[in-house]
Design a protein around this motif. Structure first.
Motif, PDB file in Angstrom:
ATOM      1  N   GLU A  84       0.651  -1.112   0.110  1.00 35.15           N
ATOM      2  CA  GLU A  84      -0.088  -0.162  -0.086  1.00 35.15           C
ATOM      3  C   GLU A  84       0.797   1.517  -0.165  1.00 35.15           C
ATOM      4  OE1 GLU A  84      -3.819   1.981   2.516  1.00 35.15           O
ATOM      5  OE2 GLU A  84      -3.127  -0.222   3.054  1.00 35.15           O
ATOM      6  N   SER A  85       1.843   1.299   0.744  1.00 29.06           N
ATOM      7  CA  SER A  85       2.892   2.627   0.712  1.00 29.06           C
ATOM      8  C   SER A  85       3.154   2.883  -0.715  1.00 29.06           C
ATOM      9  CB  SER A  85       4.077   2.383   1.652  1.00 29.06           C
ATOM     10  OG  SER A  85       4.770   1.036   1.381  1.00 29.06           O
ATOM     11  N   TYR A  88       0.685   4.311  -2.849  1.00 31.82           N
ATOM     12  CA  TYR A  88       0.256   5.918  -2.682  1.00 31.82           C
ATOM     13  C   TYR A  88       1.647   6.751  -3.018  1.00 31.82           C
ATOM     14  CZ  TYR A  88      -3.631   4.466   0.049  1.00 31.82           C
ATOM     15  OH  TYR A  88      -4.821   3.747   0.401  1.00 31.82           O
ATOM     16  N   LYS A  89       2.673   6.140  -3.038  1.00 28.07           N
ATOM     17  CA  LYS A  89       3.840   6.737  -3.565  1.00 28.07           C
ATOM     18  C   LYS A  89       3.780   6.933  -5.064  1.00 28.07           C
ATOM     19  CE  LYS A  89       7.342   5.561  -0.006  1.00 28.07           C
ATOM     20  NZ  LYS A  89       8.627   4.926   0.318  1.00 28.07           N
ATOM     21  N   ILE A  91       1.201   7.087  -6.814  1.00 28.84           N
ATOM     22  CA  ILE A  91      -0.065   8.063  -6.924  1.00 28.84           C
ATOM     23  C   ILE A  91       0.409   9.524  -6.625  1.00 28.84           C
ATOM     24  CG2 ILE A  91      -2.389   8.754  -6.051  1.00 28.84           C
ATOM     25  CD1 ILE A  91      -2.914   5.757  -5.524  1.00 28.84           C
ATOM     26  N   GLN A 101      -8.882   6.586  -5.820  1.00 30.60           N
ATOM     27  CA  GLN A 101      -9.011   6.082  -4.690  1.00 30.60           C
ATOM     28  C   GLN A 101      -9.427   4.577  -4.653  1.00 30.60           C
ATOM     29  OE1 GLN A 101     -12.353   8.237  -2.971  1.00 30.60           O
ATOM     30  NE2 GLN A 101     -11.369  10.297  -3.198  1.00 30.60           N
ATOM     31  N   HIS A 107      -8.175   6.957   1.435  1.00 32.90           N
ATOM     32  CA  HIS A 107      -7.999   7.826   0.569  1.00 32.90           C
ATOM     33  C   HIS A 107      -6.430   8.167   0.407  1.00 32.90           C
ATOM     34  CE1 HIS A 107     -12.308   8.678   0.343  1.00 32.90           C
ATOM     35  NE2 HIS A 107     -12.100   8.574   1.696  1.00 32.90           N
ATOM     36  N   PRO A 108      -5.901   8.213  -0.686  1.00 28.82           N
ATOM     37  CA  PRO A 108      -4.448   8.700  -0.893  1.00 28.82           C
ATOM     38  C   PRO A 108      -4.010   9.965  -0.469  1.00 28.82           C
ATOM     39  CG  PRO A 108      -5.439   8.223  -2.981  1.00 28.82           C
ATOM     40  CD  PRO A 108      -6.220   7.969  -2.214  1.00 28.82           C
ATOM     41  N   ARG A 109      -3.251  10.105   0.548  1.00 33.34           N
ATOM     42  CA  ARG A 109      -2.852  11.342   0.965  1.00 33.34           C
ATOM     43  C   ARG A 109      -1.542  11.496   1.123  1.00 33.34           C
ATOM     44  NH1 ARG A 109      -7.922  11.563   4.851  1.00 33.34           N
ATOM     45  NH2 ARG A 109      -9.339  12.283   3.679  1.00 33.34           N
TER      46      ARG A 109
END
Length: 123
Positions: A84-85, A88-89, A91, A101, A107-109
């Motif tokens: 998951e990390s 997100y990186k 994204i 999403q 939610h990716p933040r």
């Protein structure tokens, strides 16, 4: 390395099917699916896009170890998976105005929202 929970799951990710498999009780995403959904050029594969990730955020699997990930008729013999990390990186580094999403994963933040400590706001 064979995962212990090799059930294939899919998510709709920007209108494309994103393949996910559980590894050590964590979701790992097929890197090429993520890159494709973000509009990243895959002519040379995913390596270019994965350079900014740490080695612990890339899991290389083969057709022998994870056959469930390889579609019938695919000639690929190996692929990279991302936790998951890593998702997100990618994204956060994409050119899309807002990252997609993934249902059930929040939610990716980025830490830029909370530069003091990088925590995400309570929802």
């Amino acid at each position: 390395m064979t995962t212990t929970e090799n059930t294939l799951r899919t998510f709709d990710f920007s209108g494309l099917e994103l393949r996910v498999i559980m590894h050590m009780a964590e979701p790992w995403f097929v890197a090429s699916d993520v890159c494709q959904s973000l509009g990243m050029d895959l002519k040379a594969g995913t390596s270019r896009w994965l350079r900014g990730l740490s080695p612990s955020e890339i899991l290389r699997v083969t057709r022998e170890t994870e056959p469930v990930l390889f579609p019938k008729g695919s000639k690929a013999q190996s692929m990279n998976l991302l936790p998951e990390s890593g998702l997100y990186k990618l994204i956060m580094h994409s050119d899309k105005p807002r990252g997609p999403q993934v249902p059930g994963l929040g939610h990716p933040r980025g830490a830029a929202e909370h530069p003091q400590d990088g925590r995400l706001p309570a929802e």
